[in-house]
Design an enzyme around this catalytic site. Sequence first.
Site, short mmCIF file in Angstrom:
data_model
loop_
_atom_site.label_atom_id
_atom_site.label_comp_id
_atom_site.label_asym_id
_atom_site.label_seq_id
_atom_site.Cartn_x
_atom_site.Cartn_y
_atom_site.Cartn_z
CB ALA A 67 -26.99 95.08 -16.76
CG ASP A 68 -20.90 96.70 -19.36
OD1 ASP A 68 -20.61 97.67 -18.63
OD2 ASP A 68 -20.46 96.56 -20.51
#
Length: 192
Positions: A67-68
């Site tokens: 994820a970011d």
Amino acid sequence: MAFILGSGSPRRLDLLAQLGITPDAVRPPEIDETPAKGELPRAYCTRISREKVAAVEAGPDDIVLCADTTVALGRRILGKPADADEAARFLRSLSGRRHRVITAVAVRRGGRLWERDVVSQVKVKRLSEGEISAYLTTGDWQGKAGAYAIQGPAGAFVPWISGSFSAIVGLPLAETAVLLAAAGHSKFKGDT
């Protein structure tokens, strides 16, 4: 089949634990997270999550989650501040304003990719120079997009959000559960 978390974030580990999931391995990928010239925040966040999930070594049946989280003030991306001066500039720019927190999640199993992004709105109260200075001394701004973590001391600066609290922290739980179920994670067998 192994479940691999491609992140060094203790917050993402904690959020996965809320789903009752413990990764078999934690392998933070090493990628260049520099935004491209003119790249918009949502496109940037999605690109980075895809690059992260592609960079994690895994077996053909392993499930990899990356994820970011990106803080966006208009078209401007506020990344992780390099030092306290940059953190102070970020906090001053967020003071008294609404901004977006975008979290993109990518799940890979073999050659298949499932992804989703979640955009939340966050309002930061007007901050005095004293509040900014006191917050900077906590060190909580280090390694945090936009120089703050809503689940830490900076939570006192946020009177209002619209969207997903867990996404603002770093991993949208409802969307992550759907992606892991689609990829066939054993925790969600029979849920699809």
